[in-house]
Design an enzyme around this catalytic site. Structure first.
Site, PDB file in Angstrom:
ATOM      1  CG  HIS A 175      -6.620 -37.229  -0.552  1.00  0.00           C
ATOM      2  ND1 HIS A 175      -5.752 -37.489   0.478  1.00  0.00           N
ATOM      3  CD2 HIS A 175      -6.205 -36.060  -1.105  1.00  0.00           C
ATOM      4  CE1 HIS A 175      -4.862 -36.511   0.566  1.00  0.00           C
ATOM      5  NE2 HIS A 175      -5.113 -35.629  -0.382  1.00  0.00           N
ATOM      6  CG  ASP A 197      -5.697 -31.993  -2.298  1.00  0.00           C
ATOM      7  OD1 ASP A 197      -5.582 -31.043  -1.516  1.00  0.00           O
ATOM      8  OD2 ASP A 197      -5.451 -33.172  -1.969  1.00  0.00           O
ATOM      9  NE  ARG A 235      -1.415 -24.066   1.519  1.00  0.00           N
ATOM     10  CZ  ARG A 235      -1.830 -25.261   1.960  1.00  0.00           C
ATOM     11  NH1 ARG A 235      -1.242 -26.361   1.565  1.00  0.00           N
ATOM     12  NH2 ARG A 235      -2.850 -25.324   2.771  1.00  0.00           N
ATOM     13  CB  THR A 247      -4.377 -34.799   7.639  1.00  0.00           C
ATOM     14  OG1 THR A 247      -4.331 -33.713   6.734  1.00  0.00           O
ATOM     15  CG2 THR A 247      -4.093 -34.305   9.052  1.00  0.00           C
ATOM     16  CG  HIS A 297       0.881 -30.951   2.238  1.00  0.00           C
ATOM     17  ND1 HIS A 297      -0.469 -30.799   2.029  1.00  0.00           N
ATOM     18  CD2 HIS A 297       1.222 -30.078   3.213  1.00  0.00           C
ATOM     19  CE1 HIS A 297      -0.930 -29.854   2.865  1.00  0.00           C
ATOM     20  NE2 HIS A 297       0.073 -29.407   3.584  1.00  0.00           N
ATOM     21  N   GLY A 332     -10.680 -35.091   7.926  1.00  0.00           N
ATOM     22  CA  GLY A 332     -10.642 -35.402   9.353  1.00  0.00           C
ATOM     23  C   GLY A 332     -10.124 -34.269  10.204  1.00  0.00           C
ATOM     24  CD  GLU A 333      -7.350 -31.987   7.393  1.00  0.00           C
ATOM     25  OE1 GLU A 333      -8.489 -32.368   7.048  1.00  0.00           O
ATOM     26  OE2 GLU A 333      -6.362 -31.990   6.637  1.00  0.00           O
ATOM     27  CE1 TYR A 367      -1.275 -32.476   6.185  1.00  0.00           C
ATOM     28  CE2 TYR A 367      -1.375 -33.654   4.106  1.00  0.00           C
ATOM     29  CZ  TYR A 367      -1.716 -32.565   4.890  1.00  0.00           C
ATOM     30  OH  TYR A 367      -2.497 -31.565   4.394  1.00  0.00           O
TER      31      TYR A 367
HETATM   32  C1  FWO Z   1      -4.808 -29.263   1.211  1.00  0.00           C
HETATM   33  C2  FWO Z   1      -5.351 -32.961   1.878  1.00  0.00           C
HETATM   34  C3  FWO Z   1      -4.481 -28.820   2.651  1.00  0.00           C
HETATM   35  C4  FWO Z   1      -6.484 -34.453   3.490  1.00  0.00           C
HETATM   36  O1  FWO Z   1      -3.557 -28.013   2.826  1.00  0.00           O
HETATM   37  O2  FWO Z   1      -3.472 -31.561   1.918  1.00  0.00           O
HETATM   38  O3  FWO Z   1      -5.138 -29.327   3.554  1.00  0.00           O
HETATM   39  O4  FWO Z   1      -5.743 -35.168   4.174  1.00  0.00           O
HETATM   40  O5  FWO Z   1      -7.550 -34.860   2.963  1.00  0.00           O
HETATM   41  N1  FWO Z   1      -5.395 -30.600   1.294  1.00  0.00           N
HETATM   42  N2  FWO Z   1      -5.279 -32.459   4.275  1.00  0.00           N
HETATM   43  C5  FWO Z   1      -5.798 -28.335   0.550  1.00  0.00           C
HETATM   44  C6  FWO Z   1      -5.214 -26.974   0.168  1.00  0.00           C
HETATM   45  C7  FWO Z   1      -4.123 -27.100  -0.854  1.00  0.00           C
HETATM   46  C8  FWO Z   1      -6.322 -26.124  -0.448  1.00  0.00           C
HETATM   47  C9  FWO Z   1      -4.638 -31.644   1.695  1.00  0.00           C
HETATM   48  C10 FWO Z   1      -6.090 -33.013   3.193  1.00  0.00           C
HETATM   49 ZN    ZN Z   2      -1.849 -31.789   0.558  1.00  0.00          ZN
END
Ligand code: FWO
Ligand code: ZN
Length: 383
Positions: A62, A281, A226, A98, A194, A68-69, A129
């Site tokens: 990235h 990642d 994961r 995301t 993903h 941002g989650e 995503y």
């Molecule tokens: C993984 C990136 C996750 C972003 O499942 O997909 O969230 O947009 O920055 N990260 N969502 C991390 C796991 C594989 C550990 C992303 C994240």
């Molecule tokens: Zn991811």
């Protein structure tokens, strides 16, 4: 402009023995014994006591930040060029995650250009995503054919509570456009998937492969380490000829014993050393959700984890050239980066010198020395 690395143990990833490596401008010209070349225009680097390996390739970063989650305060910072160099990464693919609303492809493109100008090779994925995917031109086909840096689509989320819940038909169309766009532009047209924690795991991918003519080589499913069930499922997928990608940023989300190096050793022990890649990642969020899917915190991915997990793999019994494949030759093949991923005449001069204890001593990208004797030579503009 002309460099010669003398008397170095070369792993292309295959072991070639003690060799001299001749570099002119941004290409490897020769790898041979006793290359005799001198003159003021030749920079000679003493490789004795060191290993020479291809520069590492990270297919999932990235580069403009992600996250941002947990709301706006959990947006993660953009990538520092110097982190790539510290981690021996000479080729990187940038992606959105995301948040494909406040993070956009134009910024992704600009950051990729800045990383190129600073000395590494950077490509990008169209998309994020979500499906329908965000594109530059309104069409994934056109993005692939018209925008040189676009090598595929990703990271498209499946089996995840944060995905757009895409239908198989929608994913088929994306894979079809990626394939034809890739064919017409002589690129991989890779679909970086993903894969989340959901119980449906790779089901949609199996359905696409079983109900269309699209081959497994069109896909690179990531985060396969994961959880234990998904790691096990990945063995079925590689048995079908697919390639799986392990995330090297561990964070506290991944159970300790699912680190990428352990997953790699397991797949190598099953004979699948050519079917695995590592990616970091980097700068992505590693969010944690409780069993009610409530956000409870996050870590940030680091690009240096690719090197750390590579080294742990070797220290824990994976043969050097097999561990190297996961971070060089395999991603280069999957991403169709024909000038990358191995040390050979005519290939890009992306290479690392490692000390006998596998510490990164020197980083050369496109023939330019970015790190020497462990010291950054070329820093990013602001670091
Ligand atoms: C993984 C990136 C996750 C972003 O499942 O997909 O969230 O947009 O920055 N990260 N969502 C991390 C796991 C594989 C550990 C992303 C994240
Ligand atoms: Zn991811």
């Amino acid at each position: 402009m002309i460099k010669i690395i003398k008397n170095v143990e070369v792993f292309s990833p295959q072991p070639l023995g003690k060799r001299d490596v001749l570099i002119a401008h941004d290409k490897i010209v020769a790898i041979d014994k006793d290359i005799a070349l001198n003159g003021s225009y030749v920079e000679s680097i003493d490789g004795s006591g060191k290993l020479c390996v291809p520069g590492f390739i990270d297919s999932h970063v990235h580069i403009i930040g992600g996250g941002g989650e947990g709301g706006f305060t959990t947006r993660t910072p953009e990538l520092l060029f110097s982190d790539l160099v510290q981690g021996g990464i000479t080729t990187v693919v940038g992606c959105l995650g995301t948040d494909g609303v406040t993070r956009n492809l134009n910024s992704l493109y600009a950051k990729a250009k800045s990383l190129d100008e600073q000395g590494v090779t950077c490509y990008i994925y169209s998309g994020s995503y979500r499906v329908p995917i965000v594109t530059f031109t309104g069409s994934l086909l056109q993005d692939l054919i018209l925008i040189d840096k676009v090598i595929g689509a990703g990271e498209i989320a499946i089996s995840d509570h944060r995905s757009s819940q895409p239908t198989v038909e929608e994913l088929k169309r994306i894979a079809a456009d990626a394939r034809v766009g890739g064919i017409l532009s002589n690129k991989a047209g890779i679909v970086n998937l993903h894969v989340g924690d959901g119980p449906s795991m790779l089901d949609m991918l199996y359905e696409i492969i079983q109900t269309t003519e699209i081959p497994t080589s069109q896909f690179l499913p990531t985060h396969i380490n994961r959880n234990r069930k998904l790691l096990q499922e990945g063995l079925n997928y590689v048995q079908m000829g697919g390639v799986v990608d392990f995330t090297t940023s561990v964070g506290s989300l991944l159970e300790e014993d699912l680190q990428a190096w352990k997953a790699l050793r397991d797949y190598v022990d099953h004979g699948f050393e050519d079917s695995v890649t590592f990616s970091s990642d980097g700068q992505g969020s590693l969010p944690r959700f409780n069993d009610k899917k409530e956000f409870v915190g996050l870590d940030v991915g680091r690009v240096t984890s690719v090197y750390e997990q590579f080294r742990l793999a070797v220290e824990n019994g994976v043969e050097l050239q097999k561990a190297l494949k996961a971070v060089t030759k395999n991603p280069a093949r999957v991403l169709k980066l024909t000038s990358k991923g191995c040390l050979d005449e005519g290939k890009d001069a992306d290479l690392l010198l490692l000390d006998k204890d596998l510490c990164i001593n020197t980083v050369i990208a496109k023939g330019k020395i970015l790190m020497k004797e462990g010291q950054l030579i070329i820093k990013g503009t602001f670091e």
